[in-house]
Motif scaffolding. Structure first.
Motif, short mmCIF file in Angstrom:
data_model
loop_
_atom_site.label_atom_id
_atom_site.label_comp_id
_atom_site.label_asym_id
_atom_site.label_seq_id
_atom_site.Cartn_x
_atom_site.Cartn_y
_atom_site.Cartn_z
N MET A 150 0.82 -1.20 0.00
CA MET A 150 0.00 0.00 0.00
C MET A 150 0.86 1.27 0.00
SD MET A 150 -3.01 -0.93 -0.46
CE MET A 150 -3.45 0.81 -0.53
N ARG A 151 1.97 1.22 0.69
CA ARG A 151 2.87 2.39 0.70
C ARG A 151 3.37 2.68 -0.71
NH1 ARG A 151 7.91 3.30 0.33
NH2 ARG A 151 8.45 1.08 0.34
N ILE A 152 3.73 1.64 -1.45
CA ILE A 152 4.21 1.80 -2.82
C ILE A 152 3.10 2.30 -3.74
CG2 ILE A 152 5.04 0.51 -4.84
CD1 ILE A 152 6.55 -1.31 -2.80
N CYS A 153 1.93 1.71 -3.63
CA CYS A 153 0.81 2.12 -4.47
C CYS A 153 0.39 3.55 -4.16
CB CYS A 153 -0.36 1.17 -4.29
SG CYS A 153 -0.09 -0.48 -4.99
N HIS A 154 0.44 3.92 -2.88
CA HIS A 154 0.10 5.28 -2.47
C HIS A 154 1.10 6.27 -3.06
CE1 HIS A 154 -0.20 8.71 0.42
NE2 HIS A 154 -1.48 8.41 0.36
N ALA A 155 2.37 5.94 -3.00
CA ALA A 155 3.40 6.83 -3.52
C ALA A 155 3.31 6.98 -5.03
CB ALA A 155 4.79 6.31 -3.14
N ASN A 156 2.88 5.91 -5.71
CA ASN A 156 2.76 5.94 -7.17
C ASN A 156 1.37 6.32 -7.65
OD1 ASN A 156 5.36 4.60 -8.57
ND2 ASN A 156 5.02 3.57 -6.61
N ARG A 157 0.45 6.65 -6.71
CA ARG A 157 -0.93 6.98 -7.04
C ARG A 157 -1.59 5.86 -7.86
NH1 ARG A 157 1.02 10.21 -3.94
NH2 ARG A 157 0.79 12.48 -4.03
N THR A 158 -1.28 4.62 -7.49
CA THR A 158 -1.81 3.46 -8.20
C THR A 158 -3.10 2.99 -7.53
OG1 THR A 158 0.41 2.76 -8.85
CG2 THR A 158 -1.34 1.10 -8.96
N PRO A 159 -4.21 2.94 -8.23
CA PRO A 159 -5.47 2.48 -7.63
C PRO A 159 -5.42 0.99 -7.29
CG PRO A 159 -5.77 2.89 -9.97
CD PRO A 159 -4.40 3.37 -9.64
N VAL A 160 -6.08 0.64 -6.17
CA VAL A 160 -6.03 -0.72 -5.63
C VAL A 160 -7.44 -1.26 -5.44
CG1 VAL A 160 -5.31 -2.15 -3.68
CG2 VAL A 160 -3.83 -0.28 -4.47
N VAL A 161 -7.67 -2.48 -5.91
CA VAL A 161 -8.94 -3.17 -5.68
C VAL A 161 -8.65 -4.37 -4.78
CG1 VAL A 161 -10.86 -4.43 -6.72
CG2 VAL A 161 -9.85 -2.47 -7.92
N VAL A 162 -9.16 -4.34 -3.55
CA VAL A 162 -8.92 -5.43 -2.60
C VAL A 162 -9.89 -6.57 -2.91
CG1 VAL A 162 -8.66 -6.06 -0.18
CG2 VAL A 162 -8.29 -3.68 -0.90
N GLN A 163 -9.38 -7.79 -2.88
CA GLN A 163 -10.21 -8.94 -3.25
C GLN A 163 -9.97 -10.09 -2.29
OE1 GLN A 163 -9.82 -11.76 -6.96
NE2 GLN A 163 -10.85 -9.88 -7.64
N GLY A 164 -11.07 -10.74 -1.89
CA GLY A 164 -10.98 -11.93 -1.04
C GLY A 164 -11.23 -13.17 -1.88
N GLY A 165 -12.36 -13.84 -1.63
CA GLY A 165 -12.68 -15.05 -2.38
C GLY A 165 -13.33 -14.79 -3.72
N ASN A 166 -13.60 -13.51 -4.03
CA ASN A 166 -14.21 -13.12 -5.31
C ASN A 166 -15.58 -13.76 -5.49
OD1 ASN A 166 -14.30 -11.65 -7.68
ND2 ASN A 166 -13.20 -13.16 -8.89
N THR A 167 -16.35 -13.80 -4.40
CA THR A 167 -17.69 -14.40 -4.46
C THR A 167 -18.80 -13.36 -4.31
OG1 THR A 167 -17.71 -14.80 -2.07
CG2 THR A 167 -16.83 -16.55 -3.45
N GLY A 168 -18.46 -12.07 -4.42
CA GLY A 168 -19.43 -11.01 -4.19
C GLY A 168 -20.53 -10.98 -5.22
N MET A 169 -21.62 -10.29 -4.88
CA MET A 169 -22.81 -10.21 -5.72
C MET A 169 -23.00 -8.84 -6.36
SD MET A 169 -24.20 -13.28 -5.28
CE MET A 169 -25.96 -13.21 -5.59
N SER A 170 -22.11 -7.88 -6.05
CA SER A 170 -22.35 -6.50 -6.48
C SER A 170 -21.18 -5.90 -7.26
CB SER A 170 -22.66 -5.61 -5.26
OG SER A 170 -23.77 -6.11 -4.56
N GLY A 171 -20.24 -6.72 -7.67
CA GLY A 171 -19.13 -6.21 -8.46
C GLY A 171 -18.16 -5.35 -7.68
N GLY A 172 -18.12 -5.53 -6.37
CA GLY A 172 -17.27 -4.68 -5.54
C GLY A 172 -15.81 -5.04 -5.54
N ALA A 173 -15.43 -6.21 -6.06
CA ALA A 173 -14.03 -6.65 -6.03
C ALA A 173 -13.47 -6.87 -7.43
CB ALA A 173 -13.92 -7.95 -5.22
#
Length: 477
Positions: free
Chosen positions: A65-88
């Motif tokens: 996260m420190r690297i992505c923050h410094a590079n302004r790189t957007p991050v999508v956090v993902q768990g089991g990828n079983t969501g119903m609303s496209g949130g991951a």
């Protein structure tokens, strides 16, 4: 240097930095290897990520996260990828990094005396349930996807499930969490306390935030005594209001032993019987609505009698038309397989416009009547597949379109029917998202139903914690 060359070089530098943190096994760059992380299990949302990063511990997550923050790189956090609303799911830009938490899958501690279990966010929900049971304890969060969803995803969406009626949703089952902030700082809030009045409740701020404020890396969860006895019934009734009265009777007569009260319309049950194998209809005749009721306790003695007497009274006063109490584990499993098979049956039957809504229990019957009539006027060839956790007011009021419906028609109908359903939900002081989260599915609608003040407060919190807007952009708000 061209902009294309600059972009390639920037991506190469980002990969090099992340490789130093997580190693080769923690970075996925191949197009075919990334694909499983770029499309959701419903095949409804897909995108393209620059790469997938899989940290092995909290410190690695913080460095990522420190690297992505410094590079302004957007991050999508993902768990089991079983969501119903496209949130991951990442967007199509190819600029977003998918941060998969599945390598963080350690159960850190079970404290039987304190009735807590401390787990990392990538642990499967089913594994937490199993570990609790090995310690003669019970973790009550239970979902259809429990064999593949992670606790981090459950926390991010404040998941509900079939036991909310007695035990509450994920937020109520959590004592403390550990979070990596967008800039890489670590907040260790892993407190196993049931009383702590030392400031703002930061825990509840992150639970349900869908990865837009930070990365939940671990949690202290509540455990409960392991129920050793269950009594389960399948009920047929003439209408939903009869089931609402039955809920009240079950609560009055059975108290906290009532752990589940699930409702399914005849259309929902018929769909399962048509598309799911190894299930059998529990009753001898059809009924407009059905309920699956379960009691749980530490002592079998009197439990079945309590449920039986409650149902007998409901039969006598006409609130239900028929009922059967499971006489074996196999029969109980058949009841639950019907209930849990509805989602699978919908996928096989056609294209579904899903609504995950919450209402005051007293408003459910009137809402269902009004919404069914309104949808009938809008789309006469649609079928209503209405089921859900009626005991806590959560309905999955879905509209099943004919299988031959084309994409353009589906898109147009989704927008118009969502407005019909959600306007009625809003009029009843309900919520357009009860347990599946907002994600990208309901993001734009949220702006229509939330007040300006509420949206402003949410944006202030977002801006304060994530000023560069790198956390799961395009989701929730």
């Amino acid at each position: 240097m061209s902009m294309l060359d600059f972009g390639i070089q920037s991506k190469s530098n980002l990969i090099a930095q992340l490789l130093q943190v997580v190693g080769t096994e923690g970075v996925i760059t191949g197009e075919s290897d990334k694909r499983a992380y770029e499309i959701d299990w419903l095949n409804k949302w897909s995108g393209h990520s620059s790469l997938v990063v899989r940290p092995a511990n909290t410190q690695q997550t913080a460095e990522v996260m420190r690297i992505c923050h410094a590079n302004r790189t957007p991050v999508v956090v993902q768990g089991g990828n079983t969501g119903m609303s496209g949130g991951a799911t990442p967007d199509d830009s190819g600029a977003q990094v998918v941060l998969s938490m599945t390598r963080m899958n350690t159960i850190r501690e079970v404290d039987s005396f304190n009735n807590t279990i401390t787990v990392e966010s990538g642990v499967l929900l089913a594994h937490i349930q199993e570990e609790a049971e090995r310690n003669n304890r019970f973790f009550p969060l239970s979902l259809g996807s429990e064999g593949s969803c992670t606790i981090g995803g459950n926390l991010a969406t404040n998941a509900g499930g079939v036991a909310v009626l007695r035990y509450g949703n994920t937020r109520e089952l959590t004592l403390g969490i550990e979070v990596v902030l967008p800039d890489g700082r670590i907040w260790n809030g892993l407190r196993a306390l049931r009383k702590d009045n030392t400031g703002y409740d930061l825990r509840d701020l992150f639970i349900g935030s869908e990865g837009t404020l930070g990365v939940i890396t671990a949690a202290v969860l509540k455990l409960h005594p392991l129920p050793t006895a269950r009594s389960t019934a399948w009920v047929g009734a003439k209408d939903i209001q009869s089931l609402v009265r039955l809920i009240d009777a079950c609560r009055s007569r059975c108290g906290e032993r009532l752990c589940a009260f699930e409702m399914m319309t005849h259309e929902s049950v018929a769909l399962v019987l048509q598309h799911v194998t190894d299930v059998s209809y529990p009753l001898t005749s059809d009924h407009p609505v059905h309920a699956l009721i379960e009691l749980a306790d530490m002592n079998q003695e009197g439990l079945a009698n309590m449920l039986e007497s409650t149902l007998e009274e409901a039969l006598d006063n006409g609130d239900i038309s028929d009922a059967v109490i499971s006489a074996s584990l196999r029969q109980r499993q058949n009841f639950w397989k019907i209930r849990e098979g509805i989602s699978q049956a919908q996928v096989r039957a056609g294209k579904t416009i899903k609504h995950d809504i919450a209402l005051p229990i007293s408003a459910i019957s009137d809402f269902v009547s009004a919404a069914t009539a309104a949808i009938g006027k809008e789309q006469s060839n649609a079928r209503i597949i209405n089921f859900g956790h009626i005991g806590d007011g959560n309905l999955h009021f879905n509209v099943l379109m004919p299988a031959e419906t084309d994409y353009a028609t589906m898109t147009r109908n989704t927008a118009s029917l969502n407005r019909v359903v959600h306007d009625l939900v809003h009029q009843a002081n309900g919520s357009i998202s009860a347990e599946h989260g907002v994600g990208q599915l309901r993001r734009d609608e949220l702006r229509h139903y939330k007040s300006a003040v509420e949206l402003d407060l949410m944006m202030c919190i977002k801006q304060s914690l994530d000023p560069h807007q790198i956390m799961n952009p395009g989701k929730l708000i």
